[in-house]
Design a protein around this motif. Structure first.
Motif, PDB file in Angstrom:
ATOM      1  N   GLU A 162      -6.480 -13.791  -2.951  1.00 54.86           N
ATOM      2  CA  GLU A 162      -5.687 -12.553  -2.946  1.00 54.86           C
ATOM      3  C   GLU A 162      -4.197 -12.874  -2.927  1.00 54.86           C
ATOM      4  N   VAL A 163      -3.848 -13.926  -2.191  1.00 57.37           N
ATOM      5  CA  VAL A 163      -2.432 -14.313  -2.124  1.00 57.37           C
ATOM      6  C   VAL A 163      -1.964 -14.775  -3.504  1.00 57.37           C
ATOM      7  N   VAL A 164      -2.794 -15.550  -4.186  1.00 59.49           N
ATOM      8  CA  VAL A 164      -2.437 -15.985  -5.545  1.00 59.49           C
ATOM      9  C   VAL A 164      -2.328 -14.767  -6.466  1.00 59.49           C
ATOM     10  N   ARG A 165      -3.256 -13.833  -6.299  1.00 63.65           N
ATOM     11  CA  ARG A 165      -3.215 -12.620  -7.127  1.00 63.65           C
ATOM     12  C   ARG A 165      -1.909 -11.845  -6.907  1.00 63.65           C
ATOM     13  N   MET A 166      -1.407 -11.871  -5.671  1.00 62.46           N
ATOM     14  CA  MET A 166      -0.156 -11.139  -5.408  1.00 62.46           C
ATOM     15  C   MET A 166       1.038 -11.748  -6.160  1.00 62.46           C
ATOM     16  N   TYR A 167       1.031 -13.077  -6.345  1.00 57.79           N
ATOM     17  CA  TYR A 167       2.100 -13.645  -7.189  1.00 57.79           C
ATOM     18  C   TYR A 167       2.044 -12.987  -8.564  1.00 57.79           C
TER      19      TYR A 167
ATOM     20  N   VAL B  58       1.237   1.998  -6.731  1.00 59.70           N
ATOM     21  CA  VAL B  58       1.127   3.380  -6.270  1.00 59.70           C
ATOM     22  C   VAL B  58       1.252   4.328  -7.456  1.00 59.70           C
ATOM     23  N   ARG B  59       0.569   5.457  -7.340  1.00 54.29           N
ATOM     24  CA  ARG B  59       0.781   6.512  -8.334  1.00 54.29           C
ATOM     25  C   ARG B  59       0.590   7.847  -7.635  1.00 54.29           C
ATOM     26  N   LEU B  60       1.457   8.782  -7.971  1.00 58.74           N
ATOM     27  CA  LEU B  60       1.302  10.133  -7.441  1.00 58.74           C
ATOM     28  C   LEU B  60       0.490  10.930  -8.454  1.00 58.74           C
ATOM     29  N   LEU B  61      -0.628  11.453  -7.999  1.00 52.72           N
ATOM     30  CA  LEU B  61      -1.455  12.248  -8.905  1.00 52.72           C
ATOM     31  C   LEU B  61      -1.008  13.702  -8.774  1.00 52.72           C
TER      32      LEU B  61
ATOM     33  N   PHE C 130      -6.408  -2.541  -5.320  1.00 50.27           N
ATOM     34  CA  PHE C 130      -6.288  -3.397  -4.126  1.00 50.27           C
ATOM     35  C   PHE C 130      -5.216  -4.465  -4.380  1.00 50.27           C
ATOM     36  N   SER C 131      -3.987  -3.990  -4.610  1.00 55.10           N
ATOM     37  CA  SER C 131      -2.907  -4.916  -4.973  1.00 55.10           C
ATOM     38  C   SER C 131      -2.497  -5.824  -3.813  1.00 55.10           C
ATOM     39  N   ALA C 132      -2.847  -5.472  -2.593  1.00 54.03           N
ATOM     40  CA  ALA C 132      -2.567  -6.365  -1.459  1.00 54.03           C
ATOM     41  C   ALA C 132      -3.730  -6.325  -0.468  1.00 54.03           C
ATOM     42  N   PRO C 133      -4.018  -7.466   0.174  1.00 54.10           N
ATOM     43  CA  PRO C 133      -5.166  -7.531   1.114  1.00 54.10           C
ATOM     44  C   PRO C 133      -4.795  -6.970   2.489  1.00 54.10           C
TER      45      PRO C 133
END
Ligand code: B3K
Ligand code: ZN
Length: 869
Positions: A397-402, A498-501, A538-541
């Motif tokens: 997940e940390v690598v994905r955040m990069y 994030v997105r505002l619906l 799930f952009s951050a754990p």
């Protein structure tokens, strides 16, 4: 006061080696009872060489025979159970010199499955992390990288096949029926990547041409009767090779690449250079014997080990604290590969949901418990205990955040620079971060906190819609609970999609970077109150602490364009209701129905959306867990879902049939998953009515996915026919160890059934079964671990009977295989989270195990940390 405190290793105490090796030559005469290992080491001063320092080699469970230096017998040495220290080195060790050692090990007695051992009459090795020292005396640390040339000798009738890392240089017939093979690995490597395999094996092979036009030989080696089960592994290997060329420009660097399957193995697989050794579970597959999940797991593990060839082998770790450098990165790479293999955007989302589910079910509890550690730990007693979901899955997940912060292209630039700088080196997580930062000219200083702080960050969400101003204000505050030996924590750098619906659907997705403890963002021109979709994909754990209304959650569940968040809102609704002991209301049932009937949605997504959060995940939302209450409430919720939608389930069961022969692709697998969920729901709604259909599926299935699902449905719902089908299954597959593992695991993980005997009674019986073997890790995991770790409601009995079983099993396993025992020992990690009487009983059994004087370092560490002393 205790005097025999276990030894701890600390990250900050790292020192480079005082000696290192150039060329290493090994000559190994294989004999199960007495293997003779001759080594010839070219020794050079290392980075922290000091005049006159002794050469201290590691060695364990070896019989020392002789030592020579520069050709002469050498007497100045000292042996301990763990080391060979050599003194009076030529010219104080300033110049290169040659050490020759002869020693003996006993592979047939080695049940730890570390070092050299025998499985079904064949020889295998496992050296990561510190197994090489059980083969010969060595500088057994990853920052000592040497070139290996290996001569293997064995009796030809017993071991016709002799394999080691790299390229085969020659073979030779020897007197008395012996023969030999010489292998050379052109790439310097640390000892943990050494491997040899010898025995009666057969292979399938393919030749491929890589991007640069080089020809490569690929082989999958198995016991001859398993040859027909190797095609899927070979296809997976070829797909992995192609993917790494395409996505990262990384090519296979050896002339040949081999995978070998072994049925006694401590974990999934091992990335030894050019000679990957695999648990049979992650190689062998045929539609009749392997499920869709097995097929997918094989594809991902084959890819994972192959990808290690660059991330792990070409660039390796300076020390074991840096393990996530190779593991987090390689898991991220295999996740991305599998997502691409799904073939569609919605398939990618399905893969993401599955990965996040694993993270939250397994890693979040670890991060909140007594074994919590940062992805780069600061201390360990036994490194084997740190091959954890934190190092692997949170590391990924940390690598994905990069990648989320820098973009896919920016991430690729960072990877390119990482290889440019560090090819052939043993490096640290800081080096990886520096490559990412430098390649993208950005400052990632605060991002380092992900490497040094344990625990899952909690993000509190406050929102305010200002109608007169047409503004929406979002305030996020981060906090992180203290964990063992870390009380004060610094804020993380957290990427949040994030997105505002809005009813007008006029807002785009954005990336917010939360860096301070508390930050507020204002969105303009928002004409109606929006529904917030946060931490998309799930952009951050992290955990969100957000009391979003049920109406908003329902809206997201019905229409969020981010498939992950759509799934997530459904999970949250179900979770809240189960924890409040409520049943699904009409609106939620309607939302579930809409999802099931939506022709645009993938069957695989529907299956995930209709699967309830796991009990262990529900535990983590509580401050005092009553496991029986959670089990009952979850079961009632599921039954309501089953009955209210029975017409839909019955229709889906028909619609999701895959009649044209078995194909393991993602679409067909998704259909089968949904069909089998439908079957299980129908059994939940009315077991008597639907049992004949399940029996019919069991008997007529042409593949293991369907046969096993039908059997599982019958067993789990306590249907009478289950007994007969279980017996039939055993008879049909008695010769297939991996299928027998399924048979055992299904019975051990059967949740409580009203009016039926407790599962624990069955488990005691299974332990006495002729086919149960305490020294085969797969079998042990399918009976013991399956019960203690995958069957929470049966394990957590108020009378403590499950814990008594656990304590006895840990103590019985420990002398045979400390790694497998230590994994089991962790089943009680979260004891403090439970209500009484569970908590007190778990504590008592932990104390009982701790009182044992002869525990391995592996189990000792887990138990001591669990007890917190
Ligand atoms: N690197 C090995 C794990 C070795 C575990 C040693 N206890 C498999 C993998 O992660 O690919
Ligand atoms: Zn790995």
């Amino acid at each position: 006061m205790k005097t025999d405190l276990p030894q701890s290793f600390r990250r900050l105490e790292y020192r480079p080696p005082n000696y290192t090796f150039g060329q290493v030559e090994l000559d190994i005469a294989l004999d199960p009872a007495r293997t003779i290992v001759k080594s010839r080491l070219q020794v050079l001063p290392g980075k922290s060489y000091e005049t006159g320092a002794p050469l201290v080699l590691q060695g364990q469970e070896l019989e020392f025979v002789s030592l020579r230096i520069n050709g002469d017998a050498h007497r100045h040495f000292e042996l301990t159970p763990e080391t060979l220290s050599i003194y009076s080195l030529p010219n104080d060790g300033k110049d290169p010199f040659v050490v020759e050692i002869i020693c003996i090990c006993v592979p047939e007695k080695n049940t730890s499955l570390m070092g050299l051992y025998v499985s079904n009459g064949n020889f295998f090795t496992q050296c990561e992390a510190e197994g090489f020292r059980k083969i010969t005396y060595f500088l057994d640390r990853p920052d000592v990288m040497a070139k290996f040339r290996v001569t293997l000798q064995a009796r030809e009738t017993e071991c016709p096949v002799l394999l080691a890392n790299g390229n085969l240089l020659s073979t030779e017939k020897l007197p008395n029926g012996w023969h030999s093979a010489v292998w050379e690995d052109p790439f310097p490597k640390p000892s943990y990547l050494f491997a040899l395999v010898a025995g009666k094996l057969d292979c399938i092979e393919e030749t491929i041409t890589t991007g640069s036009g080089a020809r490569k030989l690929l082989q999958i080696w198995v016991e001859p009767h398993d040859l027909k089960k190797t095609r899927h592994a070979m296809d997976s290997l070829i797909a992995s090779i192609r993917w790494d060329e395409r996505r990262y420009g990384l090519e296979l660097d050896l002339e040949r690449f081999m995978i070998v399957a072994v049925s006694d193995f401590n974990m999934g697989a091992m990335e030894n250079k050019g000679l990957n050794i695999f648990n049979t579970k992650y190689v062998l597959a045929q539609p009749e014997t392997a499920t869709d999940i097995d097929f997918a797991n094989i594809e991902s593990v084959v890819a994972h080990e192959y990808f290690h060839n660059w991330t792990g082998n070409r660039v390796t770790c300076q020390d074991w604290f840096q393990l996530s450098l190779k593991e987090g990165l390689t898991v991220f790479r295999d996740q991305e590969f599998s997502a691409d293999q799904m073939g569609t955007q919605s398939g990618r989302a399905v893969k993401r949901i599955e990965d996040v589910r694993t993270l939250r079910q397994l890693q979040f509890p670890e991060d909140a418990g007594p074994m919590a550690h940062p992805i780069r730990p600061d201390e360990y007693q036994e490194i084997n205990n740190f091959y954890t979901v934190t190092v692997y899955e949170k590391g990924a997940e940390v690598v994905r955040m990069y990648q989320t912060l820098l973009g896919v292209e920016g991430f690729r630039k960072g990877m390119d620079l990482y290889f440019k700088r560090h090819d052939g080196q043993a490096v640290t997580c800081d080096d990886f971060l520096a490559a990412m930062a430098d390649a993208n000219h950005c400052d990632l200083t605060q991002f380092k906190n992900w490497y040094s702080q344990a625990g899952t960050p909690r993000i509190k969400v406050e929102e305010r819609y200002d109608a007169p101003q047409n503004q929406y204000h979002l305030t996020l505050s981060q906090s992180i609970a203290p964990s063992p030996s870390q009380s004060e924590k610094q804020p993380f750098h957290i990427p949040l999609k994030v997105r505002l619906l809005t009813p007008a659907d006029d807002q785009v997705e954005q990336l917010l970077e939360l860096k301070a403890e508390k930050q507020t963002w204002t969105f303009d021109n928002i004409n109606e109150r929006p529904v917030l979709s946060l931490n998309r994909n799930f952009s951050a754990p992290i955990r969100l602490d957000f009391s979003q209304s049920e109406a908003d959650l329902l809206a997201l569940f019905s229409s969020d364009d981010d498939a992950f968040n759509r799934w997530e809102s459904g999970q949250k609704l179900a979770m809240q209701m189960i924890l409040e002991n409520r049943l699904p209301d009409a609106e939620l049932i309607a939302a579930y129905r809409d999802i099931l009937l939506d022709p645009e949605l993938d069957p695989a997504f529907k299956e995930l959306a209709l699967t309830l959060p796991a009990e262990t995940y529900l535990y983590e939302q509580c401050t005092s867990v009553d496991p029986q209450q959670i089990f009952k409430s979850r079961r009632a919720f599921r039954r309501a879902l089953a009955s209210s939608l029975r017409l839909e389930w019955a229709a889906l069961y028909q619609q999701m049939q895959t009649p044209d022969g078995f194909k393991p692709d993602a679409i067909s697998a998704g259909k089968r998953a949904l069909k089998n969920l439908a079957l299980s729901m129908l059994l939940d709604a009315d077991a008597l009515i639907w049992a004949p259909m399940a029996v019919n599926q069991y008997q007529n299935a042409d593949n293991m996915t369907d046969r096993y699902a039908a059997l599982a449905g019958l067993v789990i719902h306590g249907v009478n026919a289950a007994k007969e089908c279980l017996e039939d299954f055993y008879q049909r597959f008695a010769g297939d160890a991996l299928v027998l593992d399924k048979w055992f695991a299904l019975q051990s993980s059967r949740p409580p059934v009203d009016g039926a005997e407790q599962t624990l009674t069955d488990v005691y019986r299974l332990r006495e079964h002729v086919a149960f073997k305490m020294n085969n890790p797969n079998r042990v995991r399918s009976v013991i671990h399956a019960f203690c770790m995958n069957n929470p409601a049966s394990f957590h009995q108020a009378d403590g009977s499950g814990y008594a079983f656990w304590a006895e099993a840990v103590l019985a396993l420990d002398p045979i295989n400390p790694q497998v025992a230590a994994r089991l020992a962790r089943a009680l990690d979260r004891w403090r989270l439970f209500a009484q009487p569970y908590q007190g009983k778990m504590h008592a059994y932990l104390e009982e195990v701790a009182a044992n004087k002869t525990l391995s370092a592996d189990v000792r560490e887990v138990i001591t940390k669990a007890l917190g002393n």
